[in-house]
Design an enzyme around this catalytic site. Structure first.
Site, PDB file in Angstrom:
ATOM      1  N   SER A  72      44.613  51.365  47.685  1.00 60.54           N
ATOM      2  CA  SER A  72      43.296  51.781  47.157  1.00 60.54           C
ATOM      3  C   SER A  72      43.072  51.414  45.699  1.00 60.54           C
ATOM      4  O   SER A  72      41.945  51.545  45.209  1.00 60.54           O
ATOM      5  CB  SER A  72      43.106  53.287  47.331  1.00 60.54           C
ATOM      6  OG  SER A  72      42.847  53.570  48.675  1.00 60.54           O
ATOM      7  N   LYS A  75      40.281  49.096  45.204  1.00 57.26           N
ATOM      8  CA  LYS A  75      38.887  49.569  45.216  1.00 57.26           C
ATOM      9  C   LYS A  75      38.280  49.484  43.813  1.00 57.26           C
ATOM     10  O   LYS A  75      37.070  49.349  43.654  1.00 57.26           O
ATOM     11  CB  LYS A  75      38.830  51.011  45.738  1.00 57.26           C
ATOM     12  CG  LYS A  75      39.271  51.134  47.202  1.00 57.26           C
ATOM     13  CD  LYS A  75      39.402  52.585  47.632  1.00 57.26           C
ATOM     14  CE  LYS A  75      39.893  52.649  49.080  1.00 57.26           C
ATOM     15  NZ  LYS A  75      40.189  54.026  49.509  1.00 57.26           N
ATOM     16  N   TYR A 197      38.645  44.996  54.799  1.00 58.06           N
ATOM     17  CA  TYR A 197      39.088  46.070  53.902  1.00 58.06           C
ATOM     18  C   TYR A 197      40.626  46.199  53.935  1.00 58.06           C
ATOM     19  O   TYR A 197      41.259  46.345  52.885  1.00 58.06           O
ATOM     20  CB  TYR A 197      38.406  47.373  54.337  1.00 58.06           C
ATOM     21  CG  TYR A 197      39.027  48.626  53.789  1.00 58.06           C
ATOM     22  CD1 TYR A 197      38.706  49.077  52.513  1.00 58.06           C
ATOM     23  CD2 TYR A 197      39.929  49.376  54.553  1.00 58.06           C
ATOM     24  CE1 TYR A 197      39.283  50.239  52.006  1.00 58.06           C
ATOM     25  CE2 TYR A 197      40.497  50.533  54.056  1.00 58.06           C
ATOM     26  CZ  TYR A 197      40.182  50.957  52.783  1.00 58.06           C
ATOM     27  OH  TYR A 197      40.759  52.094  52.281  1.00 58.06           O
ATOM     28  N   TYR A 249      41.185  61.050  44.202  1.00 64.68           N
ATOM     29  CA  TYR A 249      40.852  61.811  45.404  1.00 64.68           C
ATOM     30  C   TYR A 249      40.711  63.289  45.096  1.00 64.68           C
ATOM     31  O   TYR A 249      40.134  63.671  44.092  1.00 64.68           O
ATOM     32  CB  TYR A 249      41.897  61.556  46.504  1.00 64.68           C
ATOM     33  CG  TYR A 249      42.022  60.093  46.789  1.00 64.68           C
ATOM     34  CD1 TYR A 249      40.933  59.375  47.249  1.00 64.68           C
ATOM     35  CD2 TYR A 249      43.199  59.412  46.557  1.00 64.68           C
ATOM     36  CE1 TYR A 249      41.026  58.026  47.485  1.00 64.68           C
ATOM     37  CE2 TYR A 249      43.299  58.064  46.791  1.00 64.68           C
ATOM     38  CZ  TYR A 249      42.208  57.381  47.253  1.00 64.68           C
ATOM     39  OH  TYR A 249      42.295  56.059  47.482  1.00 64.68           O
ATOM     40  N   VAL A 267      47.861  54.478  48.060  1.00 63.63           N
ATOM     41  CA  VAL A 267      48.972  55.065  48.826  1.00 63.63           C
ATOM     42  C   VAL A 267      50.244  54.217  48.786  1.00 63.63           C
ATOM     43  O   VAL A 267      51.286  54.631  49.282  1.00 63.63           O
ATOM     44  CB  VAL A 267      48.613  55.379  50.301  1.00 63.63           C
ATOM     45  CG1 VAL A 267      47.648  56.533  50.402  1.00 63.63           C
ATOM     46  CG2 VAL A 267      48.101  54.143  51.027  1.00 63.63           C
TER      47      VAL A 267
HETATM   48  N1  GLN Z   1      44.417  51.136  53.107  1.00 62.42           N
HETATM   49  C1  GLN Z   1      44.553  52.543  52.892  1.00 62.42           C
HETATM   50  C2  GLN Z   1      43.680  53.337  53.850  1.00 62.42           C
HETATM   51  O1  GLN Z   1      42.564  53.040  54.019  1.00 62.42           O
HETATM   52  C3  GLN Z   1      44.239  52.862  51.487  1.00 62.42           C
HETATM   53  C4  GLN Z   1      44.260  54.339  51.193  1.00 62.42           C
HETATM   54  C5  GLN Z   1      44.742  54.670  49.836  1.00 62.42           C
HETATM   55  O2  GLN Z   1      45.419  53.891  49.152  1.00 62.42           O
HETATM   56  N2  GLN Z   1      44.481  55.881  49.418  1.00 62.42           N
HETATM   57  O3  GLN Z   1      44.107  54.277  54.441  1.00 62.42           O
END
Ligand code: GLN
Length: 313
Positions: A72, A75, A197, A249, A267
């Protein structure tokens, strides 16, 4: 307001080496993300930290040159591209409010008629990816190239094994994408958006690369590597503000309380933080806390902020 302590590269190097020692006792307290099978294979006891400063220097300690899965954290760069390409257009599809829920929460999206709370939860990020798909055939490549250009080159790439592993198990993200499609928030087919994605999330880079890539966010959008602005100053302000309020988050509030810097996590265990006018910091350690943020990485950033006073607080 307290003045940030003036740090020479030498003192910064000492501090980072101290942080590597200090975080060690926290190993084993978090959990590696297991829901993407390929990510579960990583050594949980890795830790790296890197700081990029306005003079173009970077200082690092620990496993700072090992590429890891950005997940993420990508993003953050996808949002910059969307703002770069379409100005404020993206905000007609995505909100700017913290979600108060897990990054892959579904119910809130349905209750709010398919408008994602912000570009950093999965629903919002899928929408940003869809938006970029209207401008490029290969969004993962576009995001990778943007990270490369911002950092002046990186050691990572797209990890196709991680991408395939997530695509094979991305049921929650597929459900989110279908809700987005029902409400007309995304233009492309849900499966195509999820695949793009997941490939975007599978980009790898080291903390040294990541700190460098985020440095323009500490410099009003100016890139030391290209010698020009890569993002308008007013867009930088928007990106940093949304990071501050939504980047971690459901623990964005406690992270702001502990660290006091805009930051974005993934993550894979990476976190990148921006200290406007001072520099950028990246950490990586794969064990996560309950909100899905690096547990050891958060401790490291807290120590860093306490010692440098690089903080908005
Ligand atoms: N690719 C992961 C997902 O969509 C990314 C989530 C994350 O890093 N928080 O679950």
């Amino acid at each position: 307001m307290r003045e940030p302590r003036p740090l020479t590269s030498y003192r910064l190097a000492d501090l980072l080496a101290d942080i590597v020692d200090h975080v060690r006792p926290a190993f084993g307290k978090g959990k590696v993300a297991g829901y993407i099978p390929e990510l579960a294979k990583v050594n949980p006891r890795k830790f790296g930290i890197a700081v990029a400063t306005l003079d173009g220097a970077d200082v690092a300690a620990g496993d700072a040159d090992e590429p890891f899965s950005l997940q993420s954290v990508t993003k953050l760069f996808a949002l910059q591209l969307a703002l770069n390409r379409g100005g404020d257009d993206i905000w007609t599809r995505v909100g700017k409010e913290p979600s108060g829920t897990a990054f892959n929460h579904l119910a809130i999206l349905e209750a709010e008629q398919g408008t994602p709370r912000n570009p950093f939860v999965n629903a919002g990020a899928l929408t940003v990816t869809d938006y970029l798909m209207g401008r490029s055939g290969d969004v993962a490549k576009l995001v990778l190239e943007y990270i490369r250009a911002s950092a002046g080159g990186i050691s990572g790439d797209i990890d196709e094994a991680v991408a395939a592993s997530e695509i094979a198990t991305a049921h929650q993200n597929r459900a989110i994408a279908h809700i987005l499609k029902v409400h007309g928030t995304i233009d492309h087919a849900p499966d195509a958006v999820v695949n793009a994605y997941c490939r975007q999330c599978a980009i790898t880079a080291s903390v040294r690369d990541l700190a460098r890539a985020a440095l323009p966010l500490a410099m009003d959008g100016f890139s030391l590597h290209s010698g020009e602005s890569i993002l308008a100053q007013r867009m930088v302000r928007r990106v940093n503000a949304v990071m501050m309020t939504c980047g971690m988050y459901d623990s964005t509030g406690s992270f702001a309380y502990r660290v006091g810097l805009p930051a974005k996590s993934g993550v894979g265990g990476g976190i990148v933080a921006v200290a406007p006018g001072l520099g950028s910091i990246a950490v990586w350690s794969p064990e996560l806390d309950r909100a899905g943020n690096s547990l050891v990485g958060t401790i490291a950033l807290e120590l860093f902020a306490q010692n440098t006073h690089w903080s908005v607080l």
